[in-house]
Enzyme design. Structure first.
Site, PDB file in Angstrom:
ATOM      1  N   LYS A  90      17.719 -11.035  44.586  1.00  0.00           N
ATOM      2  CA  LYS A  90      17.942 -10.049  43.926  1.00  0.00           C
ATOM      3  C   LYS A  90      17.312  -8.796  43.849  1.00  0.00           C
ATOM      4  O   LYS A  90      17.785  -8.175  43.432  1.00  0.00           O
ATOM      5  CB  LYS A  90      18.381 -11.017  42.453  1.00  0.00           C
ATOM      6  CG  LYS A  90      18.991 -10.233  41.208  1.00  0.00           C
ATOM      7  CD  LYS A  90      20.650 -10.132  42.347  1.00  0.00           C
ATOM      8  CE  LYS A  90      20.907  -9.382  40.943  1.00  0.00           C
ATOM      9  NZ  LYS A  90      22.117  -8.619  42.132  1.00  0.00           N
ATOM     10  N   SER A 146      24.755  13.155  61.078  1.00  0.00           N
ATOM     11  CA  SER A 146      24.868  11.912  60.517  1.00  0.00           C
ATOM     12  C   SER A 146      26.571  11.850  59.760  1.00  0.00           C
ATOM     13  O   SER A 146      27.223  11.879  60.389  1.00  0.00           O
ATOM     14  CB  SER A 146      24.183  11.818  59.084  1.00  0.00           C
ATOM     15  OG  SER A 146      23.710   9.848  59.138  1.00  0.00           O
TER      16      SER A 146
END
Lengths: 311, 205
Positions: free
Chosen positions: A183, A131
């Site tokens: 949020k 990765s």
């Protein structure tokens, strides 16, 4: 003068000398560090190959009580140091990492791309360069991996635990007041809505596209040539060569040899590896003992978007 | 005898020699001496602390913080060290008097300062190992040396206090270890309390 007294005076003079010597040593070491970080004064004695080591999770967190800077800051400082040193003619990047956070990985990648403009850069992969570890490796002119190196895992991940069921059992309710409906996206106290899933998928796709674009840039190969393998799969070093994501199978020594060849250095040119203080050697590993969340593997990465191989 | 004459005569060297080689001889010398031993004992403890500070600075990553450490840090460290030794001396004096011996807290305080002398030798070892880049060996050697120095310090304190108080070794041992254990417990309790306070503070943030 009595013989015993003479011996004692000699011991005391020796003690005083060691105090003066240690003060000089500390002062010289500090001056060398300051000079190396702020100017082009050489940290090496003669033309040779510098080594940068990236070990463990790439992160901008300052882990542990003994670390003065984060892992990615330390790597960038080392790259700057080698870039500024005129005696360093080539650099070997030793990678042993499962990747890490997006911004920290990209900052290292950018620094390595800048370094590559000035000096040959060769990567040597250790046990794992997956990765984000592969992301930064792709900035090199040449990548060496051991046959059994675990690499690939090109992709992005975000994970957060969902404690909704547990909270319900325990009778815990969260009071959330938010300015917008997203949020508290990825909140651990409730399920994700379809809209939120789409939003996060878009975020992940965006980061993924940045990843493959940079790999393509670093490796100088079209995206289509490797996209079929860029689905998060991990593979060994030897398979990586077949997929053209790794240049050669070889060891750290092979990488050093290649770096010397690219820089047209003689075979006996010196290697400038990173130095650690004695206490670093002992307490270096304690960062992972003190600094990490022991539940980290159970609770995911707590909503951090990462270029990281998470088995 | 003036300070200069005293320095030239190297009589002070006999004290240090006895300090290293024969604690009981050292006790006899300070008992016979008409000079005040406190100033020289304070110099010894300061040198020991200075040596420890320099050794740690050599082993730890070096930064600009060294200048603060070796100036303000050293002064603060020395004040703390003297406070600990003072409390230790008072406690040992209390135990001696309780057991029917003279004690003499001032003299015990000086002996405690002198007992730190072995720590002065940490620095040369660290300098040598550091110069030949054998840092891991240096840390191991340092750990062994610190343990040896601690054991010698305790042996030195017990021997000298036993001699100057004309007390049996067991009494001197009790006078050293009772305050030591009490101080250790007090420090642990302080640390736990402080941790509790900070933890409570952080949790309530």
């Amino acid at each position: 003068m009595d013989k015993n007294r003479k011996i004692l005076v000699a011991i005391l003079v020796f003690l005083l000398m060691s105090m003066v010597l240690s003060l000089v040593q500390i002062n010289t070491s500090m001056q060398r560090k300051t000079s190396a970080s702020s100017s082009n004064i050489s940290i090496s004695d003669s033309r040779g190959v510098g080594v940068v080591r990236v070990s463990g999770v790439i992160s901008s967190d300052t882990e542990g009580h003994f670390a003065s800077m984060s892992m990615h800051e330390a790597v960038i400082a080392r790259i700057d140091q080698l870039a500024a040193d005129d005696n360093i003619k080539a650099v070997v990047l030793r990678v042993d990492s499962p990747g890490g956070t997006v911004a920290a990985t990209q900052e290292i990648f950018q620094k390595l791309m800048e370094l590559r403009q000035k000096k040959p850069l060769v990567v040597s992969m250790g046990d794992m360069a997956a990765s984000g570890g592969y992301y930064i490796s792709s900035a090199a002119n040449h990548i060496f991996a051991n046959q059994g190196t675990m690499t690939g895992s090109i992709g992005v991940i975000i994970a957060a635990p969902n404690f909704k069921g547990l909270f319900e059992k325990l009778g815990i309710k969260m009071n959330v007041i938010k300015s917008g409906k997203y949020k508290d996206i990825l909140s651990s106290s409730r399920d994700l809505s379809d809209e939120e899933k789409a939003l996060l998928q878009d975020l992940i796709d965006n980061c993924y596209n940045q990843f493959i674009k940079d790999v393509s840039l670093g490796r100088n190969i079209p995206i289509d040539d490797f996209k079929q393998y860029a689905d998060g799969r991990v593979f060994t070093g030897s398979r990586g060569v077949e997929m053209k994501l790794v240049d050669s199978v070889g060891t750290f020594q092979d990488a050093v040899k290649k770096a010397k060849e690219l820089a047209k250095l003689p075979a006996d040119a010196p290697l400038y590896d990173e130095n650690s203080s004695a206490l670093d050697l002992i307490f270096g590993g304690m960062g992972s003992f003190f600094g990490k969340n022991p539940l980290g593997s159970v609770t995911g990465n707590n909503g951090l978007i990462e270029y990281r191989y998470v088995p | 005898m003036s300070f200069k004459e005293n320095l030239k005569s190297l009589v002070w060297a006999d004290y240090i020699s006895a300090l290293i080689m024969d604690p009981r001889l050292f006790a006899v010398k300070i008992s016979e001496s008409k000079r005040r031993i406190l100033p020289s004992s304070l110099m010894i403890s300061f040198l020991a602390l200075f040596s420890v500070f320099l050794s740690l600075s050599l082993l730890l990553p070096q930064s600009e913080f060294f200048y603060y450490k070796i100036s303000y840090g050293l002064v603060l460290g020395y004040i703390i060290l003297l406070m600990i030794l003072f409390i230790f001396a008072l406690s040992a004096d209390f135990v001696f008097q309780y057991l029917g011996f003279p004690g003499k807290s001032g003299r015990i305080f000086s002996v405690l300062n002198y007992s730190l002398f072995p720590f002065v030798f940490i620095l040369p070892g660290v300098v040598i190992f550091n110069s030949i880049e054998l840092a891991p060996v240096a840390v191991l050697a340092l750990a062994v040396f610190v343990i040896a120095a601690l054991i010698y310090s305790v042996y030195f304190i017990v021997s000298v206090l036993s001699e100057i108080n004309s007390a049996p070794v067991l009494t001197a041992l009790a006078a050293v270890f009772i305050p030591l254990i009490a101080l250790t417990i007090a420090v642990i309790l302080c640390v736990i309390s402080l941790f509790g306070i900070f933890y409570g503070f952080i949790v309530n943030l």
